[in-house]
Each structure stands twice: as C-alpha cells, then as structure tokens.
Design an enzyme around this catalytic site. Sequence first.
Site, PDB file in Angstrom:
ATOM      1  CG  ASP A  75      -1.781   1.387   1.318  1.00 59.53           C
ATOM      2  OD1 ASP A  75      -2.323   1.440   0.433  1.00 59.53           O
ATOM      3  OD2 ASP A  75      -1.627   1.887   2.186  1.00 59.53           O
TER       4      ASP A  75
ATOM      5  CD  GLU B 185      -3.342  -2.027  -1.264  1.00 57.76           C
ATOM      6  OE1 GLU B 185      -3.556  -0.823  -1.219  1.00 57.76           O
ATOM      7  OE2 GLU B 185      -3.578  -2.654  -0.341  1.00 57.76           O
TER       8      GLU B 185
END
EC number: 3.1.26.3
Length: 226
Positions: A48, A120
């Site tokens: 992220d 992610e």
Amino acid sequence: MDIFDWLSEKGIPYKNKDLIMNAFVHSSYVNEHKTFLDDNERLEFMGDAVLQVWTTTKLFLLEPPLHEGEMTTLRAQLVCEEALAQYTRTLKLNRFLLLGVGEEKTGGRERDSILADMFEALLGAVYLDSGYASVDKILEEVITPTINKPKSEKVIDYKTKLQEFIQSDSRKTVRYEVVNMSGPSNKPEFEVVVLLDDIILGRGVGFSKKKAEQQAARDAFEKMVK
C-alpha cells in the site's frame, strides 16, 4: 504457469520465492494449512505504501500539471479497492491466490477486497525482493493506460479530505481503529472509528477495513463541515 513463470515473462527478477509466494496466501488458507505461518497482510501494508508513492509520483509528473485537488481525486480513483481488483483480473493474478476451501466455495477468488489486498501484497513482496523498478513494470502496464481514460467523479477519498481539513487548523493526525468485527469468517463486516486525541469523530462499517475507514472518514468529514 506459476507466479515465477509470470514474473519471468514480465522481465521481473526474483530471489526470495517464499516471500513472493506469501503475497498470495489468504488468511483462510493459513487457517487450514498449519505449515503456513503467515498470511499476506504484512506485505499488503508494505505494498500500500509503495503504491501510494508510485501513483503520487506519476500524477505529480503529468503534463500539463494537475492541481492538488485533481491529483487527490485521481489518485483515489486509481488505487481504490475496485480499481486494484480490476488490475488483478487484467493481469490474471487471481489464479495464483491460495484460499481456504470455504472461501473458495463462496467466491473469494473474485471478491474485490481479497483481490485488492493480494495485489498490494504482491507489490510489497516484489519491492522488498527486487526493488522499485520491478514494481514499476507491473504498475506501468495496468495504471498508466488508466490515467488517460475519462474518470467518474463519484470516487472521493474521504480519508485524505478529513486529514486535510484537520491539518488546516492544527498539525494533528487522525487515526483509525477497528472496534468490532461481525459476520461469517469468509465475509466479515468491520466497524471502524476515526479518532483525534482519543475523541471519536466518526464511525463506518464495510466488508473490508479500507471501506470501513472511508465510511468513518466520510461520517466525520460531513459532521465537521456542517
């Protein structure tokens, strides 16, 4: 084809196979296979951060330059859960996902929240294993073409809007906390609060932590701007 064939096909080097494989391990798989100690949540956290840096840099360097508000809105659209899940499908990465039997039966392989988290996590693993340039090869393929497509204005990053609103008056930072989780293990619903100095500003619920955080931020933001 396995994930290592896929990486080789993309020209992405790899050294730590266990690290790369860990990106595809969902918590439901760990629950059923005790030989796996960790799911992909820690790698998702890393990915992220890498994704935010990459998209922010990409948008900052666009010509003609975008205003801050335009960059904020466009970044939110490019990295939202639905968008990340679609990148995963475009790259056909969901075939490598390791799920528990129950999660597989209830459609977890196509669930946006699971696919977004896995995407992610892969970015985090690739970054740790071979660096930013390798991440760039993945994101250039799926995000760069998307930037030039017309965007709906319906996606609003309330977490960013709330933080900007708070910092316009102080240097303080809000934080998010999960206060309740309900529902079946294969589709839990999260309740999240957003706090400032331990004061609850807003609440939100969602079928992923990210959605619940956005709802909590929206609740707080709309209360504060009234």
